[in-house]
Design a protein around this motif. Structure first.
Motif, PDB file in Angstrom:
ATOM      1  N   ALA A   1       0.597  -1.039  -0.125  1.00 18.69           N
ATOM      2  CA  ALA A   1       0.235  -0.224  -0.255  1.00 18.69           C
ATOM      3  C   ALA A   1       0.941   1.174   0.017  1.00 18.69           C
ATOM      4  O   ALA A   1       0.520   1.915  -0.708  1.00 18.69           O
ATOM      5  N   ARG A   2       1.862   1.319   0.571  1.00 22.11           N
ATOM      6  CA  ARG A   2       2.921   1.976   0.927  1.00 22.11           C
ATOM      7  C   ARG A   2       3.686   2.405  -0.070  1.00 22.11           C
ATOM      8  O   ARG A   2       3.778   3.841  -0.867  1.00 22.11           O
ATOM      9  N   THR A   3       3.708   1.604  -1.204  1.00 21.43           N
ATOM     10  CA  THR A   3       4.019   1.808  -2.865  1.00 21.43           C
ATOM     11  C   THR A   3       2.947   2.304  -3.452  1.00 21.43           C
ATOM     12  O   THR A   3       3.215   3.452  -4.052  1.00 21.43           O
TER      13      THR A   3
ATOM     14  N   LEU B   1     -13.085   4.807  -5.763  1.00 19.56           N
ATOM     15  CA  LEU B   1     -12.547   3.001  -5.593  1.00 19.56           C
ATOM     16  C   LEU B   1     -12.668   2.196  -4.365  1.00 19.56           C
ATOM     17  O   LEU B   1     -13.045   0.862  -4.329  1.00 19.56           O
ATOM     18  N   ARG B   2     -12.117   3.269  -3.215  1.00 17.13           N
ATOM     19  CA  ARG B   2     -12.512   2.370  -1.960  1.00 17.13           C
ATOM     20  C   ARG B   2     -13.758   1.828  -1.599  1.00 17.13           C
ATOM     21  O   ARG B   2     -14.233   0.531  -1.815  1.00 17.13           O
TER      22      ARG B   2
ATOM     23  N   ARG C   1     -15.257  -7.557  -4.597  1.00 18.28           N
ATOM     24  CA  ARG C   1     -14.227  -7.603  -3.668  1.00 18.28           C
ATOM     25  C   ARG C   1     -13.597  -8.871  -3.837  1.00 18.28           C
ATOM     26  O   ARG C   1     -12.302  -9.519  -4.666  1.00 18.28           O
ATOM     27  N   THR C   2     -14.351  -9.502  -3.530  1.00 15.43           N
ATOM     28  CA  THR C   2     -14.091 -11.179  -3.639  1.00 15.43           C
ATOM     29  C   THR C   2     -14.243 -11.619  -5.701  1.00 15.43           C
ATOM     30  O   THR C   2     -12.428 -11.931  -5.560  1.00 15.43           O
TER      31      THR C   2
ATOM     32  N   ASP D   1      -7.955  -5.051  -1.858  1.00 16.36           N
ATOM     33  CA  ASP D   1      -7.866  -5.060  -0.989  1.00 16.36           C
ATOM     34  C   ASP D   1      -6.884  -3.976   0.424  1.00 16.36           C
ATOM     35  O   ASP D   1      -7.653  -3.651   1.545  1.00 16.36           O
ATOM     36  N   ALA D   2      -5.590  -3.688  -0.670  1.00 13.49           N
ATOM     37  CA  ALA D   2      -5.053  -2.323   0.066  1.00 13.49           C
ATOM     38  C   ALA D   2      -5.633  -1.568   0.275  1.00 13.49           C
ATOM     39  O   ALA D   2      -5.485  -0.110   0.166  1.00 13.49           O
TER      40      ALA D   2
END
Length: 180
Positions: free
Chosen positions: A12-14, A39-40, A49-50, A92-93
């Motif tokens: 996620a940080r990347t 998007l979230r 998401r699944t 999920d990120a």
């Protein structure tokens, strides 16, 4: 096999670094904020998401769904990010990506997000007075308000990780602890 939470946070940080670089390059902070919020919201739907992260479903089908669902609501850049996340099964990120981006974006835009919860709805004049009192010189203020009758009176102010609870409920709880 999926890696743990620490690996997801690193990924996620990347993604945050990439999105921040794009926002800086194109001065598109607001567009990215809007895209990431959308998007979230898409990723928060468990069934979507699944489906998007299911390795048993061909990638072409998953990307086709992304195009149909997200294209009307997000920019080309946001759609590109979602394609990457679906391909790498990192959807999920998205909540962590959004939070990380907003921390950097708010700092860059000199934006303070303040949320005030009151026991009763505020009048327009009260909201404006509150906005003036909470604003800091040289910074923009994004003020949101909600009501929670359980506060009984007063208000709770949240600015980042700081919370100022001046509600009647908090005072009564404090008094109850003092009387024990």
């Amino acid at each position: 096999m999926r890696q743990g939470a620490a690996a997801r946070r690193r990924r996620a940080r990347t993604y945050v670094q990439v999105v921040v670089a794009a926002a800086q390059r194109e001065d598109s902070w607001d567009d990215w904020e809007s895209d990431l919020r959308t998007l979230r919201a898409i990723a928060e739907d468990d069934s979507v998401r699944t489906f998007l992260e299911n390795p048993g479903t061909p990638l072409a089908e998953r990307l086709d769904l992304v195009d149909r669902v997200a294209r009307p609501s997000v920019s080309v850049n946001g759609l590109g990010l979602l394609h990457v996340l679906v391909t790498s099964r990192d959807v999920d990120a998205l909540p962590e990506i959004e939070r990380g981006f907003l921390r950097v974006a708010d700092r860059e835009r000199r934006l303070d997000r303040v949320h005030v919860t009151t026991a009763a709805p505020l009048q327009e004049t009260e909201t404006e007075e509150l906005r003036q009192r909470l604003a800091q010189p040289g910074r923009r203020l994004h003020l949101t308000t909600t009501t929670d009758p359980a506060l009984l009176g007063g208000f709770v102010v949240r600015r980042g990780d700081n919370v100022l609870d001046l509600s009647v409920r908090a005072r009564l709880q404090s008094l109850g602890r003092a009387l024990r």
